[in-house]
Design a protein around this motif. Structure first.
Motif, PDB file in Angstrom:
ATOM      1  N   SER A  30       0.816  -1.218   0.000  1.00 46.19           N
ATOM      2  CA  SER A  30       0.000   0.000   0.000  1.00 46.19           C
ATOM      3  C   SER A  30       0.845   1.262   0.000  1.00 46.19           C
ATOM      4  N   GLU A  31       2.117   1.150   0.357  1.00 45.13           N
ATOM      5  CA  GLU A  31       2.987   2.322   0.439  1.00 45.13           C
ATOM      6  C   GLU A  31       4.146   2.285  -0.550  1.00 45.13           C
ATOM      7  N   GLY A  32       4.079   1.382  -1.514  1.00 42.33           N
ATOM      8  CA  GLY A  32       5.103   1.343  -2.544  1.00 42.33           C
ATOM      9  C   GLY A  32       6.459   0.861  -2.072  1.00 42.33           C
ATOM     10  N   ILE A  33       6.471   0.014  -1.056  1.00 38.64           N
ATOM     11  CA  ILE A  33       7.706  -0.536  -0.486  1.00 38.64           C
ATOM     12  C   ILE A  33       7.896  -1.953  -1.004  1.00 38.64           C
ATOM     13  N   ASN A  34       9.093  -2.296  -1.416  1.00 39.75           N
ATOM     14  CA  ASN A  34       9.401  -3.643  -1.890  1.00 39.75           C
ATOM     15  C   ASN A  34       9.663  -4.546  -0.684  1.00 39.75           C
ATOM     16  N   LEU A  35       8.883  -5.582  -0.523  1.00 41.06           N
ATOM     17  CA  LEU A  35       9.053  -6.486   0.609  1.00 41.06           C
ATOM     18  C   LEU A  35       9.480  -7.861   0.111  1.00 41.06           C
ATOM     19  N   ILE A  36      10.651  -8.295   0.545  1.00 37.73           N
ATOM     20  CA  ILE A  36      11.127  -9.652   0.295  1.00 37.73           C
ATOM     21  C   ILE A  36      10.817 -10.457   1.555  1.00 37.73           C
ATOM     22  N   GLY A  37       9.958 -11.450   1.439  1.00 38.58           N
ATOM     23  CA  GLY A  37       9.588 -12.251   2.585  1.00 38.58           C
ATOM     24  C   GLY A  37      10.365 -13.554   2.643  1.00 38.58           C
ATOM     25  N   THR A  38      10.358 -14.177   3.810  1.00 41.20           N
ATOM     26  CA  THR A  38      10.803 -15.557   3.939  1.00 41.20           C
ATOM     27  C   THR A  38       9.700 -16.347   4.615  1.00 41.20           C
ATOM     28  N   ALA A  39       9.634 -17.636   4.276  1.00 36.86           N
ATOM     29  CA  ALA A  39       8.655 -18.544   4.888  1.00 36.86           C
ATOM     30  C   ALA A  39       9.184 -19.964   4.766  1.00 36.86           C
ATOM     31  N   GLY A  40       8.534 -20.896   5.481  1.00 37.83           N
ATOM     32  CA  GLY A  40       9.069 -22.241   5.590  1.00 37.83           C
ATOM     33  C   GLY A  40       8.517 -23.257   4.619  1.00 37.83           C
ATOM     34  N   ILE A  90      11.083 -16.073  -0.200  1.00 35.22           N
ATOM     35  CA  ILE A  90      12.126 -17.096  -0.234  1.00 35.22           C
ATOM     36  C   ILE A  90      11.761 -18.215   0.732  1.00 35.22           C
ATOM     37  N   ASN A  91      11.772 -19.442   0.240  1.00 34.20           N
ATOM     38  CA  ASN A  91      11.585 -20.610   1.103  1.00 34.20           C
ATOM     39  C   ASN A  91      12.922 -20.886   1.792  1.00 34.20           C
ATOM     40  N   TYR A  92      13.003 -20.543   3.060  1.00 31.33           N
ATOM     41  CA  TYR A  92      14.290 -20.644   3.763  1.00 31.33           C
ATOM     42  C   TYR A  92      14.711 -22.099   4.006  1.00 31.33           C
ATOM     43  N   ARG A  93      13.787 -23.032   3.803  1.00 34.18           N
ATOM     44  CA  ARG A  93      14.151 -24.447   3.974  1.00 34.18           C
ATOM     45  C   ARG A  93      14.879 -25.004   2.749  1.00 34.18           C
ATOM     46  N   THR A  94      14.714 -24.361   1.612  1.00 31.12           N
ATOM     47  CA  THR A  94      15.323 -24.869   0.380  1.00 31.12           C
ATOM     48  C   THR A  94      16.361 -23.922  -0.214  1.00 31.12           C
ATOM     49  N   GLU A  95      16.422 -22.672   0.287  1.00 26.23           N
ATOM     50  CA  GLU A  95      17.370 -21.703  -0.248  1.00 26.23           C
ATOM     51  C   GLU A  95      18.089 -20.977   0.873  1.00 26.23           C
ATOM     52  N   ASP A  96      19.316 -20.534   0.601  1.00 24.51           N
ATOM     53  CA  ASP A  96      20.065 -19.646   1.489  1.00 24.51           C
ATOM     54  C   ASP A  96      19.476 -18.247   1.309  1.00 24.51           C
ATOM     55  N   PHE A  97      18.698 -17.798   2.291  1.00 27.68           N
ATOM     56  CA  PHE A  97      17.953 -16.558   2.069  1.00 27.68           C
ATOM     57  C   PHE A  97      18.878 -15.352   1.911  1.00 27.68           C
ATOM     58  N   ALA A  98      20.014 -15.329   2.637  1.00 25.93           N
ATOM     59  CA  ALA A  98      20.923 -14.182   2.527  1.00 25.93           C
ATOM     60  C   ALA A  98      21.519 -14.101   1.121  1.00 25.93           C
ATOM     61  N   ALA A  99      21.904 -15.241   0.567  1.00 30.18           N
ATOM     62  CA  ALA A  99      22.448 -15.254  -0.792  1.00 30.18           C
ATOM     63  C   ALA A  99      21.385 -14.838  -1.800  1.00 30.18           C
ATOM     64  N   LYS A 100      20.147 -15.308  -1.592  1.00 28.50           N
ATOM     65  CA  LYS A 100      19.063 -14.963  -2.522  1.00 28.50           C
ATOM     66  C   LYS A 100      18.741 -13.476  -2.445  1.00 28.50           C
ATOM     67  N   VAL A 101      18.788 -12.913  -1.242  1.00 28.40           N
ATOM     68  CA  VAL A 101      18.545 -11.476  -1.090  1.00 28.40           C
ATOM     69  C   VAL A 101      19.571 -10.677  -1.878  1.00 28.40           C
ATOM     70  N   ARG A 102      20.835 -11.060  -1.778  1.00 29.33           N
ATOM     71  CA  ARG A 102      21.879 -10.361  -2.539  1.00 29.33           C
ATOM     72  C   ARG A 102      21.613 -10.465  -4.038  1.00 29.33           C
ATOM     73  N   GLU A 103      21.165 -11.637  -4.466  1.00 34.53           N
ATOM     74  CA  GLU A 103      20.854 -11.816  -5.890  1.00 34.53           C
ATOM     75  C   GLU A 103      19.701 -10.912  -6.314  1.00 34.53           C
ATOM     76  N   LEU A 104      18.667 -10.853  -5.490  1.00 30.18           N
ATOM     77  CA  LEU A 104      17.481 -10.064  -5.833  1.00 30.18           C
ATOM     78  C   LEU A 104      17.743  -8.567  -5.796  1.00 30.18           C
ATOM     79  N   THR A 105      18.767  -8.146  -5.050  1.00 33.50           N
ATOM     80  CA  THR A 105      19.075  -6.713  -4.930  1.00 33.50           C
ATOM     81  C   THR A 105      20.348  -6.341  -5.694  1.00 33.50           C
ATOM     82  N   ASP A 106      20.753  -7.188  -6.631  1.00 34.23           N
ATOM     83  CA  ASP A 106      21.957  -6.932  -7.429  1.00 34.23           C
ATOM     84  C   ASP A 106      23.189  -6.713  -6.559  1.00 34.23           C
TER      85      ASP A 106
END
Length: 324
Positions: free
Chosen positions: A162-172, A189-205
């Motif tokens: 609703s406020e134009g903020i990009n939200l990257i979530g994690t869930a199980g 990001i499914n934290y059970r199948t992916e390294d969420f920190a690495a995926k965050v870096r990928e998603l944010t260039d």
């Protein structure tokens, strides 16, 4: 007499007991409220286990909604017959009727049901302060939000959209990730199948996020720090997987002068005027349709033990409420 859920010793869900308790008249600055629904939150688990110790016997529950049936001296913002809701200390929301301080009790708009209010007060006010009372997240910012399919998380996903903020979530699970995406997460990001920190870096260039909002605690803390851009914020607001272990604050400098805070809702709503402003902001989001409250589970007050078991096993989605 009012049916009330208490514990007489700290421990697991089996320690929860339903008893009849006498309810007196409200004193100075207090109200008596006949409750329709109460909300269930992880802070209730922390209090039940003794992680957040209280004086025993202890009645649990931090939020509820119902009808005011008496007010004490000095209470001017409420009157008998008012529809009302709250997230408030001290605990005691798992009860048919209770006497409590009036400061954090607010009038409930007619357009919001008692069940919705009980499901959203603590979680919704938490999202309000996370986005607006700490670092003022702005349009275009990117936030990493753990447990994005939980009660707080689904509100946060919608609030961010609703406020134009990009939200990257994690869930199980993939199913929970899909739910977060449906509610407005940009990615999940499914934290059970992916390294969420690495995926965050990928998603944010490679840049990292502006803010991490982490209610999980021990299991995600290190990865959260590794997901933040230089000069970004780490907001650690819960410990669902256990408390964050001690660490050297020099790490914050080494990772880019990260700012770290450990807030609690009750600091932000301590003054009645601020509490009312935050509640009005939440009510506006809900009444406008920008935020819809997802009640994933409903339990009877007599079945509070099963509700706690489901919450601790991470088998819940959205908000969980007790029907009183």
């Amino acid at each position: 007499m009012a049916k009330t859920v208490i514990i007489e010793e700290f421990g697991g869900p089996e320690k929860l007991k339903v008893v009849d308790r006498e309810v007196g008249d409200p004193g100075l600055g207090e109200i008596r409220i006949a409750q329709q629904f109460a909300g269930l939150n992880f802070i209730d688990v922390y209090q039940r286990t003794g992680m957040y110790p209280g004086q025993l016997p202890l009645s649990l529950g931090m939020e509820a909604a119902g009808i005011v049936d008496a007010v004490g001296e000095g209470v001017t913002h409420l009157k008998p017959g008012d529809r009302a809701a709250y997230a408030s200390m001290p605990p005691g929301a798992y009860a048919e009727v209770r006497v409590m301080p009036a400061t954090q009790v607010v009038k409930l708009p007619d357009g919001i049901g008692f069940d919705t209010a009980a499901a959203m007060m603590l979680q919704g006010l938490t999202v309000e302060y996370l986005f607006h009372r700490i670092c003022h997240v702005r349009k275009g910012d990117t936030v990493l939000f753990h447990a994005a399919a939980g009660g707080v998380g689904l509100i946060a996903c919608q609030w961010a959209r609703s406020e134009g903020i990009n939200l990257i979530g994690t869930a199980g699970s993939d199913e929970k990730c899909a739910l977060a995406l449906e509610h407005g997460a940009t990615h999940c990001i499914n934290y059970r199948t992916e390294d969420f920190a690495a995926k965050v870096r990928e998603l944010t260039d490679g840049r990292g996020v502006d803010v991490v909002m982490d209610s999980v605690g021990a299991d995600t803390f290190e990865g959260s720090l590794n997901s933040i851009r230089p000069l970004g914020w780490m907001i650690s607001f819960g410990s669902a997987s256990g408390p964050v272990p001690p660490f050297s604050i020099a790490e914050l400098g080494a990772k880019g002068s990260i700012k770290l805070t450990r807030p609690t809702l009750f600091t932000f709503i301590a003054e009645r005027e601020t509490c009312q402003k935050m509640a009005d902001h939440l009510f506006e989001k809900v009444e406008s349709g920008a935020v819809k409250i997802n009640i994933g589970q409903r339990f009877k007050l007599d079945n509070t033990r099963a509700a706690h078991e489901a919450l601790e096993a991470r088998k819940t989605t959205g908000s969980t409420i007790l029907e009183i």
